[in-house]
Design a protein around this motif. Sequence first.
Motif, PDB file in Angstrom:
ATOM      1  N   ASP A 165     -23.466  95.075  48.289  1.00 40.09           N
ATOM      2  CA  ASP A 165     -22.933  96.167  49.104  1.00 40.09           C
ATOM      3  C   ASP A 165     -23.164  95.885  50.594  1.00 40.09           C
ATOM      4  O   ASP A 165     -22.366  96.308  51.438  1.00 40.09           O
ATOM      5  CB  ASP A 165     -23.587  97.496  48.728  1.00 40.09           C
ATOM      6  CG  ASP A 165     -23.237  97.920  47.319  1.00 40.09           C
ATOM      7  OD1 ASP A 165     -22.218  97.482  46.801  1.00 40.09           O
ATOM      8  OD2 ASP A 165     -24.069  98.686  46.741  1.00 40.09           O
ATOM      9  N   GLU A 166     -24.202  95.235  50.862  1.00 47.10           N
ATOM     10  CA  GLU A 166     -24.594  95.067  52.288  1.00 47.10           C
ATOM     11  C   GLU A 166     -25.335  93.751  52.410  1.00 47.10           C
ATOM     12  O   GLU A 166     -26.102  93.338  51.541  1.00 47.10           O
ATOM     13  CB  GLU A 166     -25.483  96.246  52.722  1.00 47.10           C
ATOM     14  CG  GLU A 166     -25.811  96.239  54.172  1.00 47.10           C
ATOM     15  CD  GLU A 166     -26.596  97.475  54.569  1.00 47.10           C
ATOM     16  OE1 GLU A 166     -27.271  97.452  55.610  1.00 47.10           O
ATOM     17  OE2 GLU A 166     -26.558  98.515  53.820  1.00 47.10           O
ATOM     18  N   TYR A 167     -25.083  93.149  53.603  1.00 50.62           N
ATOM     19  CA  TYR A 167     -25.732  91.857  53.894  1.00 50.62           C
ATOM     20  C   TYR A 167     -26.415  91.968  55.263  1.00 50.62           C
ATOM     21  O   TYR A 167     -26.085  92.814  56.073  1.00 50.62           O
ATOM     22  CB  TYR A 167     -24.725  90.722  53.910  1.00 50.62           C
ATOM     23  CG  TYR A 167     -23.898  90.614  52.659  1.00 50.62           C
ATOM     24  CD1 TYR A 167     -24.353  89.886  51.571  1.00 50.62           C
ATOM     25  CD2 TYR A 167     -22.659  91.243  52.586  1.00 50.62           C
ATOM     26  CE1 TYR A 167     -23.568  89.799  50.415  1.00 50.62           C
ATOM     27  CE2 TYR A 167     -21.905  91.145  51.431  1.00 50.62           C
ATOM     28  CZ  TYR A 167     -22.373  90.410  50.348  1.00 50.62           C
ATOM     29  OH  TYR A 167     -21.609  90.336  49.225  1.00 50.62           O
ATOM     30  N   ALA A 168     -27.354  91.047  55.487  1.00 51.56           N
ATOM     31  CA  ALA A 168     -28.050  90.977  56.788  1.00 51.56           C
ATOM     32  C   ALA A 168     -28.217  89.527  57.170  1.00 51.56           C
ATOM     33  O   ALA A 168     -29.315  88.979  57.192  1.00 51.56           O
ATOM     34  CB  ALA A 168     -29.387  91.693  56.708  1.00 51.56           C
ATOM     35  N   ILE A 193     -22.179  83.305  54.371  1.00 54.11           N
ATOM     36  CA  ILE A 193     -23.500  83.967  54.255  1.00 54.11           C
ATOM     37  C   ILE A 193     -24.229  83.358  53.062  1.00 54.11           C
ATOM     38  O   ILE A 193     -23.675  83.309  51.948  1.00 54.11           O
ATOM     39  CB  ILE A 193     -23.336  85.495  54.086  1.00 54.11           C
ATOM     40  CG1 ILE A 193     -22.631  86.080  55.317  1.00 54.11           C
ATOM     41  CG2 ILE A 193     -24.693  86.156  53.860  1.00 54.11           C
ATOM     42  CD1 ILE A 193     -22.332  87.576  55.176  1.00 54.11           C
ATOM     43  N   LYS A 194     -25.452  82.906  53.277  1.00 54.86           N
ATOM     44  CA  LYS A 194     -26.246  82.255  52.233  1.00 54.86           C
ATOM     45  C   LYS A 194     -27.505  83.068  51.960  1.00 54.86           C
ATOM     46  O   LYS A 194     -27.985  83.844  52.777  1.00 54.86           O
ATOM     47  CB  LYS A 194     -26.637  80.839  52.661  1.00 54.86           C
ATOM     48  CG  LYS A 194     -25.466  79.923  52.974  1.00 54.86           C
ATOM     49  CD  LYS A 194     -25.990  78.556  53.372  1.00 54.86           C
ATOM     50  CE  LYS A 194     -24.836  77.645  53.756  1.00 54.86           C
ATOM     51  NZ  LYS A 194     -24.182  78.046  55.006  1.00 54.86           N
ATOM     52  N   THR A 195     -28.051  82.802  50.780  1.00 50.24           N
ATOM     53  CA  THR A 195     -29.330  83.417  50.414  1.00 50.24           C
ATOM     54  C   THR A 195     -30.464  82.616  51.041  1.00 50.24           C
ATOM     55  O   THR A 195     -30.240  81.565  51.666  1.00 50.24           O
ATOM     56  CB  THR A 195     -29.488  83.451  48.891  1.00 50.24           C
ATOM     57  OG1 THR A 195     -29.494  82.104  48.392  1.00 50.24           O
ATOM     58  CG2 THR A 195     -28.350  84.246  48.249  1.00 50.24           C
ATOM     59  N   VAL A 243     -21.418  94.974  55.845  1.00 48.53           N
ATOM     60  CA  VAL A 243     -21.093  95.564  54.542  1.00 48.53           C
ATOM     61  C   VAL A 243     -20.180  94.593  53.809  1.00 48.53           C
ATOM     62  O   VAL A 243     -19.580  93.678  54.386  1.00 48.53           O
ATOM     63  CB  VAL A 243     -20.455  96.945  54.700  1.00 48.53           C
ATOM     64  CG1 VAL A 243     -21.421  97.928  55.339  1.00 48.53           C
ATOM     65  CG2 VAL A 243     -19.175  96.861  55.503  1.00 48.53           C
ATOM     66  N   ASN A 244     -20.014  94.829  52.535  1.00 56.81           N
ATOM     67  CA  ASN A 244     -19.265  93.887  51.719  1.00 56.81           C
ATOM     68  C   ASN A 244     -17.805  93.807  52.171  1.00 56.81           C
ATOM     69  O   ASN A 244     -17.179  92.742  52.082  1.00 56.81           O
ATOM     70  CB  ASN A 244     -19.362  94.313  50.244  1.00 56.81           C
ATOM     71  CG  ASN A 244     -18.791  93.250  49.314  1.00 56.81           C
ATOM     72  OD1 ASN A 244     -18.955  92.057  49.543  1.00 56.81           O
ATOM     73  ND2 ASN A 244     -18.087  93.684  48.286  1.00 56.81           N
ATOM     74  N   LEU A 245     -17.195  94.930  52.627  1.00 54.46           N
ATOM     75  CA  LEU A 245     -15.803  94.936  53.068  1.00 54.46           C
ATOM     76  C   LEU A 245     -15.617  94.051  54.305  1.00 54.46           C
ATOM     77  O   LEU A 245     -14.520  93.545  54.560  1.00 54.46           O
ATOM     78  CB  LEU A 245     -15.348  96.375  53.355  1.00 54.46           C
ATOM     79  CG  LEU A 245     -15.328  97.322  52.138  1.00 54.46           C
ATOM     80  CD1 LEU A 245     -14.975  98.729  52.561  1.00 54.46           C
ATOM     81  CD2 LEU A 245     -14.358  96.809  51.086  1.00 54.46           C
ATOM     82  N   GLU A 246     -16.638  93.910  55.088  1.00 54.39           N
ATOM     83  CA  GLU A 246     -16.534  93.154  56.347  1.00 54.39           C
ATOM     84  C   GLU A 246     -16.985  91.705  56.180  1.00 54.39           C
ATOM     85  O   GLU A 246     -17.030  90.947  57.152  1.00 54.39           O
ATOM     86  CB  GLU A 246     -17.417  93.835  57.418  1.00 54.39           C
ATOM     87  CG  GLU A 246     -16.951  95.228  57.731  1.00 54.39           C
ATOM     88  CD  GLU A 246     -17.912  95.908  58.692  1.00 54.39           C
ATOM     89  OE1 GLU A 246     -19.000  95.315  59.016  1.00 54.39           O
ATOM     90  OE2 GLU A 246     -17.620  97.033  59.159  1.00 54.39           O
ATOM     91  N   SER A 283     -14.156  88.799  56.924  1.00 57.23           N
ATOM     92  CA  SER A 283     -13.828  88.676  58.353  1.00 57.23           C
ATOM     93  C   SER A 283     -15.028  88.149  59.137  1.00 57.23           C
ATOM     94  O   SER A 283     -14.875  87.380  60.096  1.00 57.23           O
ATOM     95  CB  SER A 283     -13.388  90.032  58.907  1.00 57.23           C
ATOM     96  OG  SER A 283     -14.391  90.997  58.760  1.00 57.23           O
ATOM     97  N   PHE A 284     -16.247  88.571  58.739  1.00 49.51           N
ATOM     98  CA  PHE A 284     -17.475  88.122  59.434  1.00 49.51           C
ATOM     99  C   PHE A 284     -17.652  86.620  59.283  1.00 49.51           C
ATOM    100  O   PHE A 284     -17.993  85.906  60.236  1.00 49.51           O
ATOM    101  CB  PHE A 284     -18.683  88.895  58.869  1.00 49.51           C
ATOM    102  CG  PHE A 284     -19.974  88.449  59.454  1.00 49.51           C
ATOM    103  CD1 PHE A 284     -20.421  88.901  60.684  1.00 49.51           C
ATOM    104  CD2 PHE A 284     -20.761  87.512  58.762  1.00 49.51           C
ATOM    105  CE1 PHE A 284     -21.602  88.460  61.188  1.00 49.51           C
ATOM    106  CE2 PHE A 284     -21.946  87.075  59.283  1.00 49.51           C
ATOM    107  CZ  PHE A 284     -22.386  87.546  60.516  1.00 49.51           C
ATOM    108  N   GLU A 285     -17.403  86.118  58.066  1.00 55.30           N
ATOM    109  CA  GLU A 285     -17.577  84.689  57.829  1.00 55.30           C
ATOM    110  C   GLU A 285     -16.538  83.882  58.611  1.00 55.30           C
ATOM    111  O   GLU A 285     -16.839  82.791  59.136  1.00 55.30           O
ATOM    112  CB  GLU A 285     -17.462  84.397  56.330  1.00 55.30           C
ATOM    113  CG  GLU A 285     -18.651  84.947  55.525  1.00 55.30           C
ATOM    114  CD  GLU A 285     -18.515  84.692  54.056  1.00 55.30           C
ATOM    115  OE1 GLU A 285     -19.542  84.802  53.342  1.00 55.30           O
ATOM    116  OE2 GLU A 285     -17.403  84.389  53.599  1.00 55.30           O
TER     117      GLU A 285
END
Length: 999
Positions: free
Chosen positions: A153-156, A141-143, A126-129, A132-134
């Motif tokens: 709102d959300e990434y995968a 996170i790239k396209t 999710v966008n809030l995380e 910290s995820f990166e």
Amino acid sequence: MKSEQAGSNGKNTFIQAHRAWLPKLLMLWILLMALIGWCIYTQMDADTKVRRKEVLGSLCDQRARMLQDQFSVSVNHVHALAILVSTFHYYRTPSAIDQETFAEYTARTAFERPLLSGVAYAQRVVNLERESFEKQHGWVIKTLERKPSQVRDEYAPVIFAQETVSYLESLDMMSGEEDRENILRARATGNAVLTSPFKLLGSHHLGVVLTFPVYKSKLPQKPTMEERIKATAGYVGGSFDVESLVENLLGQLAGNQAILVNVYDITNFTDPLIMYGKQDEEGDMSLVHESKLDFGDPYRKHKMICRYHQKAPTNWIALTTAFLFFVILLLVGYILYSAGNRIVKVEDDFHKMAELKVRAESADIAKSQFLATVSHEIRTPMNGILGMLGLLLGTELSSTQLDYAQTAQACGMALIALINEVLDRAKIEAGKLELETVPFDIRSILDDVLSLSSEKSRHKGLELAVFVSDKVPDIVMGDPGRFRQIVTNLVGNSVKFTERGHIFVKVHLAENRVPTVNGKIDTFLNGRSDEVVHMSSGGYNFKTLSGYEAADERNSWDNFKHLIADEEFFFDDSVKKVASESYEQVTLMVSVEDTGNGIPFLAQDKIFMPFVQADSSTSRHYGGTGIGLSISKCLVELMGGEISFISRPQVGSTFSFSADFGTTKKNSIIDMKKHNLEDLRSSFRGFKAIVVDAKPVRAAVTRYHLKRLGIQAKVANSINKAVSLCGKNWSLTSGIFQPDMIFVEKDSWICGEDGIFNVWQLDWKQNGHMFKIPQMILLATNITNTEFDKAKAAGFSDTVIMKPLRASMVAACLQQVLGTGKKRQLGKNTGSTFARSLLCGKKILVVDDNRVNRRVAAGALQNFGANVTCAESGKIALEMLQLPHNFDACFMDIQMPEMDGFQATGKIRDMERKANERLMNGECGEGNGWKNEYHLPILAMTADVIQATYEKCVECGMDGYVTKPFEEENLYQAVAKFFNPKPTSDNSLQNGNRTGKAP
């Protein structure tokens, strides 16, 4: 006849009545068969197309099913990988999976997913995380375009990836529209979800991405959508290279090149997306099969379309079958058409043949009428000529006049014989010649035949003889006239064409026949047909009748002695072997052998053809028409036999024929035999004789004739041998065989010991024997006056027996030599004597419209002692025969004006029938000249000898048939059945033979 012909022409069959329809029916048949052939081709081609479609469907369904099964296997492996990540990454603390572990595991298990180009795991962030995820992973996170992802709102982002798709690490799968939609549907449904086809990264092939949700906690048994979304921790995806997948699949199957395969995504059926294959690829567009595909995503629809790579080839089997069927039916139609035409032609030919038959029958009738007319017209003047010549010969004539009259009579008889032969041939061709069956003495017939040729044979110095085996019955049943005709013809030809040697007639039972080929026995000298042997002049020592070589060796002594082996040493009639009385029929073999010119080999095949002679010069040198042998052959076949010959040029010919005759009972003896042969046998029975002849065949023939008279004879081949048979040293008293007579052949006497008989006679006189010296009788074919005087001086009797030998002539000579019985020539004037005894004192009416014929008939009958009255027409005869009358018989001509013989006979029979009815009713008494019953013997007297005329004579009531010109034998046979003989005085019978040569 015309009505029958018209009737036959009017009765047409259905085919003939509709013959004009035959060509039309043939054309209609051809069209119909062409239509049937096309239908057969269409049906067979349709069946082939159905089978082709079924094969295409089967192949396409097979490929779709295999593709679907393999895809399902890959989906299951991806699902298993999602469960593995969920279990070891989220359910374990710390996580048991990192990038290195995931890459190594997916690499080792890649064989289980052959259809997948690679797998990866994308974590839900999710966008809030995000921050910290990166920081945790050390990358941004790239396209999918490899740019930093926008705020969402959300990434995968992909955190684990197989080495083959390691380039996907850190890429946000939700940055792409297709992937985002795919991920959202996967976590909402909890099932595998497929994307629409797209070009795979790093490849030009089309592919799809399979996505499975990964849950961080266990879900309830029936989770809701919100529960699935809340529990979703990430997503496992796998990319499928559809083109490679289908290529590998088709490569594993046989017939890959036979069909073309296209795979479509039809989720949007208005705009289907092609996943495999080319849209515009060439192929058979006429036949297409569609198979459904289910890859596990109910939202996505797929199908496989198959078609043949090439168009369907020409159906040669159907075409050939249809063509052959058409040809066969066409042939059947043509056969039927030809059969119809043939039937029409046969019917036309039948009508033509019917018409020709009518014409032929009319022509046959006309021919018969013509023959009857010609025969009558020729025989009528010939009757006058021969009749008057016969009367003339009965008067006193000078030697020149007698010679002229006899020559004219012989020429007339030759003409009559020629007419008879032509008429016989005509009757044979018409099938109207019928044989009679009467008892006759075959030996007497043969004696008569030899008597006819005796003068010519003596003039030529030929030996002419006949021999009949004792096994041949005395009396047989058959046609004596036709048998006499055959033998007379063969003997006459032999005498005509023979200048030296002999003519030998032999008769025996046909126990062993020689096989023939085409009427001719293929037996030649040394087995060669082209070899001709010429005898040296004066040299002849063959064991034949005359010593000359014969064409057929079967008549030589070596074979002839076997025929007489069982007869040679028996003299008692009780041991005479004849055909068994139990047999109803016997087959006789008659052979006529001569030593004449023979027949050229080239002419032997046509010798039995009518009017054909062996040599074109034959008729000029010898005369004749060439019809005799043809008639003889036909007569032999009518008698149930066959005729053949053996001939060698310059050697001679032997004609042989067989004939079937019936047998008679032992007590069935005809009057002719009683009056002749039986009386002669009684006169000479008990006499003994010796025959001196160096030629054994001729000696056997002489002995045969003596045996017929009951004389016991022995044969000696020399005079010396004959004398020794009488006793030792020529002593009669010491001899064991005392002959009453010795017969010596002139050849044996001339070539033998001249003085032996004189010495023998001197010895007999000096010793005073009590036995009478035997009579010495000379046998000769011809003899000069000098030889006759020399024979008398040598001790021979005054009578020389001249050949050919005949029983009656030999008996007459012996009676003259021995002084027994009446010294007359037996056999001569016999017919005249019996005819005179029958007709003497009879009152006979002769009816003929021709004055000369009346004079001839009257003269002939008056010579036999009859009282003759003549009438010139049937009407006058009818008036003269009004009842009661005193005529004993009537000779009536057939063809007369006003009233012919048939009509006159019919009226006479009607008149007699009415008179007999009146006598039976007692209306007429026996007084006033009336008899108990009236039936006047009426004999047809005509020159017409056609069988139909004879049948008509019998039909109208006539009793017999006498042909013109009159012959004593025919006249005797005709009247013998009506009259009984009376004793007559004939001065000629009282005159004895003059001393000299016996005929």
